[in-house]
Design a protein around this motif. Structure first.
Motif, PDB file in Angstrom:
ATOM      1  N   GLY B  60      49.070  27.097  -8.580  1.00 52.12           N
ATOM      2  CA  GLY B  60      49.987  26.152  -8.359  1.00 52.12           C
ATOM      3  C   GLY B  60      51.470  27.084  -8.682  1.00 52.12           C
ATOM      4  O   GLY B  60      52.276  26.782  -8.030  1.00 52.12           O
ATOM      5  N   ILE B  61      51.503  27.563  -9.845  1.00 53.50           N
ATOM      6  CA  ILE B  61      52.829  28.087 -10.247  1.00 53.50           C
ATOM      7  C   ILE B  61      52.998  29.380  -9.575  1.00 53.50           C
ATOM      8  O   ILE B  61      53.878  29.802  -9.235  1.00 53.50           O
ATOM      9  CB  ILE B  61      52.903  28.222 -12.015  1.00 53.50           C
ATOM     10  N   GLY B  67      56.622  33.206  -3.955  1.00 52.50           N
ATOM     11  CA  GLY B  67      57.693  32.929  -2.902  1.00 52.50           C
ATOM     12  C   GLY B  67      59.079  33.210  -3.628  1.00 52.50           C
ATOM     13  O   GLY B  67      60.117  33.565  -2.724  1.00 52.50           O
ATOM     14  N   TYR B  68      59.168  32.936  -4.692  1.00 54.23           N
ATOM     15  CA  TYR B  68      60.818  33.337  -5.199  1.00 54.23           C
ATOM     16  C   TYR B  68      60.925  34.778  -5.376  1.00 54.23           C
ATOM     17  O   TYR B  68      61.905  35.162  -4.973  1.00 54.23           O
ATOM     18  CB  TYR B  68      60.899  32.670  -6.708  1.00 54.23           C
ATOM     19  N   VAL B  74      63.871  39.329  -0.024  1.00 51.68           N
ATOM     20  CA  VAL B  74      64.680  39.347   1.436  1.00 51.68           C
ATOM     21  C   VAL B  74      66.356  39.209   1.148  1.00 51.68           C
ATOM     22  O   VAL B  74      66.986  39.848   1.960  1.00 51.68           O
ATOM     23  CB  VAL B  74      64.206  37.933   2.016  1.00 51.68           C
ATOM     24  N   TRP B  75      66.719  38.450   0.178  1.00 53.95           N
ATOM     25  CA  TRP B  75      68.198  38.546  -0.080  1.00 53.95           C
ATOM     26  C   TRP B  75      68.855  39.773  -0.671  1.00 53.95           C
ATOM     27  O   TRP B  75      69.899  39.870  -0.361  1.00 53.95           O
ATOM     28  CB  TRP B  75      68.409  37.163  -1.195  1.00 53.95           C
TER      29      TRP B  75
END
Lengths: 239, 89
Positions: B60-61, B67-68, B74-75
């Motif tokens: 879950g975490i 994803g973060y 990507v940023w």
């Protein structure tokens, strides 16, 4: 506000709880980050599952290919952060593998305690509710005896009335009897007095007519008569 | 699978065919309220599936953190480009 008439109140004994219970386990995840649904994507289309002999999982192959592409085109650049990331990742994985079950057990224990407390409250409330229901039923049963109570009271009142009536009846008869007795006694007294008066008057008049001479003669005659009577009675007795 | 005929708007994205994609996109609620409600729905679906369970796992975490990490990479890619080993790929 008014209750909407379209919604029935207490139509059935069950309450439609909108919350279903919490599921036991969450969605399956592979390696901690890939949800299992990812691996099921092509199954409806191709019929290829994880366990088929044809390939060592299509998606592992796809994943490897993707990784190699990212590295070769340097879309993922290997720099100092890579090594730091690898070290952190290994530590995290080791920690999770080693201490995961313990942490899970502890969290489960906390949860169970909370549930137990809530369950205690619920049981207490349910018990008190059932007790009050029984008390209410007993009270309802008790009110059924009201008719008996009223019958007894009615009997009491009737008896009081009857007693009172009879007392008064007695009183009336006694009073009437007393008055009648009085009149009867009065009459008797009057008659007696008249009798005595008449006797006295007759005696007085008789005595006044008797002169002393005839009195002596009548006395001697009476004595001779008495003697004759005595002789006859004596003769009778001896016979 | 001859199921019941539902309108394009009622289908989920995975059931929409490629040709219907435009029509599907046009029939969705794209107002700010619609977008925010879509985000909320997605969040609720994720939470109910992986976190609000009796025995949740690390997934879950871990998925959120991964994803973060990926998103932050990507940023930052424009900055990381300068650390590349080769100039031509």
């Amino acid at each position: 506000g008014l209750v909407q008439a379209s919604r029935g109140l207490h139509t059935s004994s069950q309450c439609l709880a909108p919350m279903p219970p919490m599921p036991e386990h969450g969605g399956k995840v592979r390696h901690g980050i890939f949800p299992e649904e990812l691996f099921q994507l092509l199954y409806p289309k191709t019929g290829v599952t994880e366990c088929s002999n044809i390939t060592f999982s299509l998606f592992y192959m796809l994943g490897t290919g993707l990784l190699v592409y990212l590295l070769s085109k340097e879309i993922y650049v290997i720099n100092h952060e890579t090594y730091a990331g690898l070290a952190m990742l290994s530590v995290i994985v080791y920690g999770v593998k080693k201490f995961g079950p313990q942490v899970a057990a502890y969290a489960d224990q906390l949860n169970d305690e909370k549930l137990a407390k809530a369950q205690v409250v619920k049981d207490l409330t349910l018990n008190s509710m059932t007790e009050s229901i029984e008390n209410e039923k007993k009270e309802q049963w008790r009110t059924e005896g009201r008719s008996l109570l009223f019958d007894a009271k009615r009997n009491n009142v009737a008896m009081l009335l009857e007693t009172n009536y009879r007392e008064r009846l007695h009183m009336v008869t006694n009073e009437v009897k007393r008055r009648l007795d009085y009149h009867v006694a009065l009459q008797n007294l009057k008659r007696r007095m008249e009798q005595e008066h008449m006797i006295n008057w007759v005696e007085m008049s008789v005595v006044s007519t008797i002169s002393p001479q005839p009195e002596k003669e009548s006395i001697t005659k009476c004595i001779s008569d008495l003697k004759a009577l005595a002789k006859t009675s004596q003769a009778k007795a001896t016979v | 699978m001859a199921g019941k005929e539902v309108s394009i708007a009622a289908k989920a994205l995975r059931d929409v065919k490629l040709g219907e994609l435009g029509a599907w996109f046009g029939s969705r609620d794209m107002s700010p309220k619609g977008i925010i409600s879509a985000i909320c729905r997605g969040r609720d679906r994720y939470l109910n599936k992986y976190i609000y369970v009796k025995k949740g796992g690390i997934g879950g975490i871990a998925m959120i953190l991964t994803g973060y990490v990926a998103l932050s990479y990507v940023w930052e890619y424009d900055h990381i480009k300068h650390d590349r080993w080769r100039k031509y790929h």
